[in-house]
Write a protein that holds these residues in place. Structure first.
Motif, PDB file in Angstrom:
ATOM      1  N   ILE A   1       0.750  -1.064   0.011  1.00 55.57           N
ATOM      2  CA  ILE A   1       0.003  -0.063  -0.057  1.00 55.57           C
ATOM      3  C   ILE A   1       0.818   1.174   0.003  1.00 55.57           C
ATOM      4  O   ILE A   1       1.830   1.275   0.840  1.00 55.57           O
ATOM      5  CB  ILE A   1      -0.978   0.063   1.202  1.00 55.57           C
ATOM      6  N   PHE A   2       0.793   2.137  -1.071  1.00 60.31           N
ATOM      7  CA  PHE A   2       1.735   3.087  -1.118  1.00 60.31           C
ATOM      8  C   PHE A   2       0.870   4.753  -1.173  1.00 60.31           C
ATOM      9  O   PHE A   2       0.228   4.636  -1.955  1.00 60.31           O
ATOM     10  CB  PHE A   2       2.230   3.048  -2.461  1.00 60.31           C
ATOM     11  N   ILE A   3       1.375   5.498  -0.211  1.00 59.73           N
ATOM     12  CA  ILE A   3       0.691   6.622  -0.069  1.00 59.73           C
ATOM     13  C   ILE A   3       1.782   7.637  -0.242  1.00 59.73           C
ATOM     14  O   ILE A   3       2.783   7.537   0.023  1.00 59.73           O
ATOM     15  CB  ILE A   3       0.056   6.896   1.328  1.00 59.73           C
ATOM     16  N   ALA A   4       1.414   8.862  -1.199  1.00 63.14           N
ATOM     17  CA  ALA A   4       2.589   9.715  -1.538  1.00 63.14           C
ATOM     18  C   ALA A   4       1.914  11.167  -1.211  1.00 63.14           C
ATOM     19  O   ALA A   4       0.772  11.468  -1.467  1.00 63.14           O
ATOM     20  CB  ALA A   4       2.769   9.644  -3.129  1.00 63.14           C
ATOM     21  N   ALA A   5       2.975  12.135  -1.117  1.00 59.81           N
ATOM     22  CA  ALA A   5       2.876  13.565  -0.942  1.00 59.81           C
ATOM     23  C   ALA A   5       3.061  14.194  -1.954  1.00 59.81           C
ATOM     24  O   ALA A   5       4.202  13.955  -2.564  1.00 59.81           O
ATOM     25  CB  ALA A   5       3.444  14.091   0.458  1.00 59.81           C
TER      26      ALA A   5
END
Length: 152
Positions: A43-47
């Motif tokens: 699971i990959f969350i980016a800013a």
């Protein structure tokens, strides 16, 4: 803007950019490359700031009820700007919505290195609690501190 990324190539591109800029924390080439490679399956969350990715956080399942904050990085010029907290809050929401009961994170034990002490303080401020230290999990110079939190 905080967003979840699904494209595997995009995940690797973002993680490479950020981790290579943070060599104080990710100095071992083999470990850094492993994070980059494995991030594509997590699971990959980016800013995203000004159409540029400046940070990311990955979650991986470590048990039926547990997810691990496996790797996280924010470009140095964005430290202490709230981006890390936003990434964590989004990750926590996704973990809860996915049905996990616990989140864990591994880092270097408090008191070993000033840069890691800042990381430890960040995790504690997010609500993690100390679970256990494994003195030789990585090696004697880097005792592994495990933090945990209940999600429900």
């Amino acid at each position: 803007m905080i967003e979840q990324i699904f494209d595997k190539d995009e995940k690797r591109k973002i993680s490479r950019k950020v981790l290579e800029a943070l060599r104080e924390w990710f100095e071992v080439d083999e470990s850094r490359e492993q994070y980059i490679h494995e991030s594509a399956d997590w699971i990959f969350i980016a800013a995203n700031e000004n159409r540029e990715h400046v940070g990311f956080l990955c979650l991986k399942e470590t048990g039926k009820d547990t997810v691990e904050l496996a790797v996280m990085g924010v470009m140095k010029n964005y430290h202490r700007s709230g981006i890390g907290r936003q990434l964590f809050e989004k990750a926590k929401t996704i973990a809860i919505e996915s049905g996990y009961s616990f989140m864990q994170v591994k880092t270097v034990q408090m008191g070993k290195y000033p840069d890691y002490d800042k990381t430890n303080l960040f995790y504690l401020s997010c609500g993690f609690k100390e679970l256990e230290v494994f003195p030789t999990y990585w090696d004697e110079d880097n005792p592994c501190q495990i933090y945990v939190m209940a999600l429900k």
